[in-house]
Scaffold this motif. Structure first.
Motif, PDB file in Angstrom:
ATOM      1  N   PRO A 145       1.068   2.977  -2.596  1.00  0.00           N
ATOM      2  CA  PRO A 145      -0.163   3.041  -2.791  1.00  0.00           C
ATOM      3  C   PRO A 145      -1.216   4.369  -2.152  1.00  0.00           C
ATOM      4  CG  PRO A 145       0.288   0.819  -2.117  1.00  0.00           C
ATOM      5  CD  PRO A 145       1.368   1.618  -2.108  1.00  0.00           C
ATOM      6  N   LYS A 146      -2.159   4.689  -2.843  1.00  0.00           N
ATOM      7  CA  LYS A 146      -2.969   5.752  -2.084  1.00  0.00           C
ATOM      8  C   LYS A 146      -3.559   5.692  -0.860  1.00  0.00           C
ATOM      9  CE  LYS A 146      -4.001   7.931  -6.694  1.00  0.00           C
ATOM     10  NZ  LYS A 146      -5.079   8.275  -7.519  1.00  0.00           N
ATOM     11  N   ASP A 147      -4.117   4.450  -0.495  1.00  0.00           N
ATOM     12  CA  ASP A 147      -4.421   4.241   0.917  1.00  0.00           C
ATOM     13  C   ASP A 147      -3.197   4.279   2.049  1.00  0.00           C
ATOM     14  OD1 ASP A 147      -3.020   1.795  -0.045  1.00  0.00           O
ATOM     15  OD2 ASP A 147      -4.190   0.617   1.281  1.00  0.00           O
ATOM     16  N   LEU A 148      -2.053   4.383   1.703  1.00  0.00           N
ATOM     17  CA  LEU A 148      -0.988   4.769   2.473  1.00  0.00           C
ATOM     18  C   LEU A 148      -0.811   5.981   2.484  1.00  0.00           C
ATOM     19  CD1 LEU A 148       1.412   1.432   2.089  1.00  0.00           C
ATOM     20  CD2 LEU A 148      -0.245   1.740   3.933  1.00  0.00           C
ATOM     21  N   THR A 149      -0.462   6.579   1.224  1.00  0.00           N
ATOM     22  CA  THR A 149      -0.107   8.051   1.231  1.00  0.00           C
ATOM     23  C   THR A 149      -1.121   8.997   1.884  1.00  0.00           C
ATOM     24  OG1 THR A 149      -1.117   8.351  -1.103  1.00  0.00           O
ATOM     25  CG2 THR A 149       1.318   7.695  -0.760  1.00  0.00           C
ATOM     26  N   ALA A 150      -2.274   8.568   2.162  1.00  0.00           N
ATOM     27  CA  ALA A 150      -3.459   9.295   2.726  1.00  0.00           C
ATOM     28  C   ALA A 150      -3.306   9.957   4.047  1.00  0.00           C
ATOM     29  CB  ALA A 150      -4.911   8.617   2.637  1.00  0.00           C
TER      30      ALA A 150
END
Length: 424
Positions: A145-150
């Motif tokens: 998820p993008k909230d993790l990869t950020a």
């Protein structure tokens, strides 16, 4: 009362299972499976196979090469017959995956392969899948998820010193069982697994874990290099490869933090807590070593094997430790002098040999051996080093890839096809 003459005594499946599980060898079960349909029904049931696999650890059956071929262990090995049956039954070219031919095996454990496909070409967030080549099944992992990869910063690595990884990969991906979750899993369902994704950022480690049971990614603690070791920030500006992979043992993944510190330090990821820690061993930082592995010796004992070059050829050093705690006093790791095993060339010293670690199985460390400066495929072979007897033995006469290259092999450990169950 005994049954009348000529009447066959009928046994329930539960009673048959209680009798058959007592057979001492897998080969005996294989013969029983082929001898009687009732025996086969009981032996091939998922609950029975689960019990069987708990009693008999998986054996080395062969090597899946970088180019997709399978090279079984040879007849001198006790699992040779099972390996030949596996070679006939399985699809090691992974043609059942979408976009076949583009997937690279990154890790292997318990009859499953973790593979990835660099669809975007950036080498960072690759498409991941876990597959079972025997039963031709696979699970495509969802994107992180993008909230993790950020949280992922600019990476600092340009590749890893793992034999079968292309140099443009920017992330470590690792396959692990699920521990307590696996023990509590439904006996009728395949065992759950976890996948670790990790990259080395400019100031910290970033890692995430995928759980097959929930099909979700979860962030782990992301320690800074300074938290791991105050000397690391100065070093990472000059050296691209901070972590040297060292394998999986007793529920933990290991890396050498760096080869450039005065003391050989282990970075440990404990999969039960998802926390990183440093194990400051008593091992001096040896510039000669190029690979290392932490392996299980049984009864909670671990060994750390260093492989490197000496003036006369390849040298193996074996350090041993007791206990499953990984942040213990440095004196826990002790070099056993008799375990310094030189891997010289020919008896007359005319031909030196080089070695690379493949992995460990059946209580041995597996090495790919090559005549130095040779360009011929048949000069690659596989040898094993037994941790207990300190003996070397040839496992395969030839273990090579295409066009005279190293095989860059992934170990396949498991059971004969008739005694296997789907892992996906």
């Amino acid at each position: 009362m005994s049954p009348p003459a000529g009447e066959v005594l009928t046994l329930s499946d539960d009673l048959l299972a209680a009798i058959l599980i007592l057979l001492p060898a897998l080969a005996d079960l294989g013969r029983a499976c082929a001898a009687c349909s009732a025996f086969r029904r009981v032996i091939t049931s998922t609950p029975f196979l689960r019990r069987l696999h708990a009693l008999h650890p998986p054996a080395l059956l062969g090597f899946r090469t970088f180019y997709g071929g399978f090279q079984p262990v040879e007849p001198s090995h006790p699992s040779a017959a099972a390996a030949r049956a596996l070679a006939r039954a399985a699809d090691f070219r992974l043609s059942f995956l979408p976009n076949p031919g583009f997937w690279v095996v990154r890790d292997a454990r318990g009859g499953r392969f973790l593979v990835d496909y660099d669809e975007s070409g950036d080498g960072m967030f690759t498409k991941l899948a876990v597959c079972d080549p025997l039963f031709r099944r696979y699970v495509l992992l969802p994107p992180i998820p993008k909230d993790l990869t950020a949280a992922v910063q600019q990476h600092i690595t340009t590749g890893f010193r793992i034999s079968r990884l292309p140099r443009n990969r920017r992330s470590h991906v690792l396959l692990a069982p699920c521990g307590e979750e696996a023990a509590a899993a439904d006996a009728e369902q395949p065992q759950p697994f976890r996948v670790v994704w990790m990259t080395e950022c400019a100031t910290k480690l970033c890692s995430f874990v995928f759980y097959s049971a929930s099909s979700q990614w979860r962030a782990t603690a992301c320690p800074s290099w300074h938290d791991l070791d105050p000397k690391m920030p100065a070093l990472i500006r000059h050296h691209h490869e901070c972590l040297l992979p060292g394998g999986y043992a007793y529920g933990c993944f290991y890396w050498c933090l760096t080869k450039f510190l005065p003391i050989f330090k282990l970075l440990v990821l404990d999969m039960s807590t998802l926390e990183f820690s440093i194990n400051p061993t008593s091992v001096p930082a040896c510039r000669f070593f190029t690979e290392f592995a932490v392996v299980e010796l049984g009864e909670s004992r671990r060994a750390m094997i260093l492989l490197g070059q000496s003036g006369r050829g390849t040298l193996l050093q074996c350090y041993c430790a007791n206990g499953q705690s990984h942040a213990e006093d440095a004196s826990q790791w002790v070099l056993e002098i008799e375990n310094e095993v030189p891997l010289f060339g020919d008896a007359d010293g005319t031909c030196m040999r080089t070695h690379n670690m493949i992995g460990d199985a059946d209580g041995t460390l597996l090495l790919q051996e090559r005549r130095e400066n040779s360009i011929f495929s048949d000069d690659f072979c596989c040898i094993s080093f037994d941790f207990k007897t300190l003996q070397l033995q040839k496992v395969r006469e030839t273990l090579a890839g295409g066009m005279g290259d190293r095989a860059l092999p992934a170990l396949y450990t498991g059971y004969p096809p008739s005694l296997s169950s789907p892992t996906i």
